[in-house]
Structures are given as C-alpha cells and as structure tokens.
Design an enzyme around this catalytic site. Structure first.
Site, PDB file in Angstrom:
ATOM      1  NE  ARG A 182      20.332  -4.799 -57.152  1.00 48.82           N
ATOM      2  CZ  ARG A 182      19.106  -4.368 -57.435  1.00 48.82           C
ATOM      3  NH1 ARG A 182      18.494  -3.544 -56.602  1.00 48.82           N
ATOM      4  NH2 ARG A 182      18.502  -4.728 -58.545  1.00 48.82           N
ATOM      5  CE  LYS A 183      25.150   0.176 -59.888  1.00 50.12           C
ATOM      6  NZ  LYS A 183      24.558   0.112 -58.545  1.00 50.12           N
ATOM      7  CB  VAL A 184      27.902  -6.120 -64.666  1.00 53.87           C
ATOM      8  CG1 VAL A 184      28.415  -7.351 -65.415  1.00 53.87           C
ATOM      9  CG2 VAL A 184      26.517  -5.736 -65.175  1.00 53.87           C
TER      10      VAL A 184
END
Length: 381
Positions: A182-184
């Site tokens: 879910r992180k960049v």
C-alpha cells in the site's frame, strides 16, 4: 454511472520488477546480498542521508532503532495516538512505555503543542509519524524536547516526501520506512532504516544479522571459508532478501514519477471536491512536498448527510474501495486494558479514528477512475 471497481491501492509493478527478480534468481544469490547493498546505497543517496539499512519491515526497522539506542524497561517513548499499532507495539517489545500524544485532526499528525506536557525525566525518545506521506515539522518538535531526547521518524508512508527541501528520513536521529504494497513503492514486505549517525548504523547492522560481528558478505566472499562471526550482543534476523532488493531498485527508479502523478491527482481531488461543505480536505503547508501514500478525507459528523461508515458502505456498493485513515491506538483493547485508557482521553485521535476516510489514489488509476470517485462523492446527499 456505469459501475467500476476501484481498489483503495494497487502496487505499480511490471516487467522491470519481474526481470529484476529473474536476474536475482538466476544469480543464485537470494538472501541479503549485492542487490540489497545497492538498494541501500541508492535509497540513502535519494533521501540525503549517510546510511540506509534494509530490513524485513518498517516494524522491525523501528525495533532495531530503539534497541540500538538502548531504550528499555523504565524508559518512556512519546507516540502519536493516531497511528498504525506497530508504532506503539515496538516500544512495548523493548519493555519501555509508550506515552501517547494527541494529534491535530487538520493534519492527522502529532499535535506539536501537546508534546512538552508529556515529557518526563524518563522520556528517552519521541516517534513522529509522517502519516499518509505528510512530513511533521521535526525542527519544531525538537524545540519542545530536552536535547538528550532522540527523535525517531516513522516514515512508513513517506518515501520521497520533503519539508523545507529536506527529505523524510533525514530529519531526525533515525527513521524507518515501509515497502508494504500500500506504500508508494513496494518490495512486497520490507523496510529501510536511514540515519546520519555512523555508530548507530554499525550497531543496527549487527543487530539485523543476529548480532554478528561480520556480515554474511564478508563470510561468503572473503578468503577464509572457515571464518564464523563472533556474537557479542543479542540480535535478530531482520535481513531483507536480494529478491526484494532487486524489486526495490526498480521501484526506487520510479519513485519521483510516482509521486508527481499522485500529487497531480491529489490536487485534482482538492479542486473538484472543495465545494462539499461536510468534506474536510487534506491540508498541506507550502513548505511540504506530500508523497500522498493515501488521500484521506475528514467527514464532518455535524454536517455530513450520513455517518462515515454508512458512506463507506455506499461507496463500496458502487465498487469504490475505501478505508478508515488508520486507528487511534489508545482505543484498541490491548492498550485500553494495559494502560487504563478511555476513548475520550485523546479527542483529536478519537475524531480522526471515527471520521477519516481514505479514498482511492494510486498509480494504477486513470482519469475515468478519478472522475468516477468524484461523481460518487458528489452524489452523496
């Protein structure tokens, strides 16, 4: 509207990551090795720090930082009350005590004006969380603390974020990043520590590998095959694999592009949703470059036509995935029981817990997806 299915988040991976992983597989070096070392080097250079140390997760990164700083039983660590539970958990892992500080609902970040009142002679560190990719003003935080108190950045969401042209990860004594999907940018699971403290980096590097005095690379690539490390400290197995390091290198090369695209669509959301009076939009100071790990709205319970949860259910029926921003840790049963807390103890965190809503914003979305989300929000009455 013709129904679409839009995920809250999707990792932006492709052929480059597949080929990078294939290269590692064919090399025969799958555990921590040259790809991890190169990922660490490039991550440190990007964020303007001297040292980067790859780990299995942001949680284990934070744990290593606290252990290396000597934080343990009898010590207190200040933690924002609105954050993912891991931020508080790692303090407990060390036998120390998390002391919660309320947050500002306008930013979701720690309320700097409430820090000084929480400091005691047992306070050894503060963990500031750059929630959703918005940097905390660490310089202002330091002004509220005695000089011996360490500042640790929980930069799980903040790869590539900046304040005053300084990157997250370079603002405190040490920082921890996450590469969860879910992180960049992602490596599946995985984390990274950054620091400018050379002695701290040496200690964390040993702790990451069971406390070994020499690295695996030194053992396997050196001229003395009989060499085994000595162990003078109790360490952990928190090593990243070269498979993840390979993916991380591919993702890091795209980080700037990913952030620019997210910033453009975050600005779009802010412009087209500005007229909805019950919708609180993210506030970004002029000196901050937000990395937009998530786009989190605040649903005003006094003005909104329905509750936040009802709204999330309605959007789900339309195929739009949403999530609460995160949770208020003081409202979780373990911490309520452990420290005799009530929901009302931290009103800012409670308000964020009950009323924040993350809507889709990621690098797999297109213009039609964003328009669909906007149309759905504008139809809520």
């Amino acid at each position: 509207m013709s129904k679409r299915n839009i995920a809250i988040s999707l990792p932006s991976t492709g052929e480059e990551e597949w080929l990078a992983t294939k290269e590692s597989i064919l090399s025969g070096w799958l555990t921590q090795g040259p790809k991890v070392a190169e990922f660490e080097k490039q991550f440190a250079q990007y964020h303007g720090v001297k040292q980067a140390i790859a780990t299995t997760s942001c949680t284990t990164s934070l744990h290593l930082i606290l252990v290396a700083m000597g934080i343990g039983p009898g010590d207190e660590v200040l933690v924002p009350a609105f954050t993912w539970v891991a931020t508080a958990n790692i303090v407990m892992y060390c036998g120390a005590t998390p002391v919660f500080v309320d947050v500002d609902p306008k930013t979701n970040n720690i309320d700097i004006s409430r820090i000084a009142e929480k400091v005691t002679n047992r306070t050894k560190a503060i963990i500031v969380v750059h929630l959703f990719g918005l940097c905390v003003d660490v310089a202002a935080v330091r002004e509220k603390l005695p000089p011996q108190v360490k500042v640790i950045e929980d930069a799980a969401c903040a790869a590539g974020a900046k304040i005053d042209e300084k990157y997250a990860g370079s603002l405190g004594d040490a920082a921890a990043f996450s590469f969860h999907p879910r992180k960049v940018i992602t490596t599946g699971e995985g984390g990274m520590i950054t620091t400018n403290d050379e002695d701290l980096a040496v200690m964390m590097t040993k702790l990451r590998n069971h406390g070994a005095e020499i690295s695996e690379e030194q053992r396997h690539q050196g001229p003395k095959p009989y060499l085994l490390p000595d162990f003078n400290i109790l360490g952990f197995n928190y090593r990243m694999t070269d498979l993840q390091g390979s993916v991380g290198l591919s993702q890091l090369a795209k980080l700037e592009q990913f952030i620019k695209e997210r910033q453009r669509w975050a600005q779009y959301y802010c412009e087209v949703l500005a007229d909805i009076d019950w919708l609180g939009l993210p506030e970004v100071p002029a000196n901050v470059s937000h990395s937009w790990q998530a786009f989190v709205l605040y649903i005003d319970p006094q003005k909104a036509p329905m509750t936040r949860n009802q709204m999330m259910e309605q959007l789900q029926e339309l195929g739009i995935s949403t999530r609460p921003g995160t949770h208020a840790v003081h409202m979780l049963n373990y911490y309520k029981t452990q420290f005799t807390l009530t929901d009302a103890d931290y009103p800012g965190a409670r308000a964020c817990n009950d009323n924040t809503m993350a809507i889709p914003l990621h690098n797999k979305m297109n213009a039609d997806d964003y328009q669909y989300v906007v149309n759905a929000l504008q139809m809520i009455v």
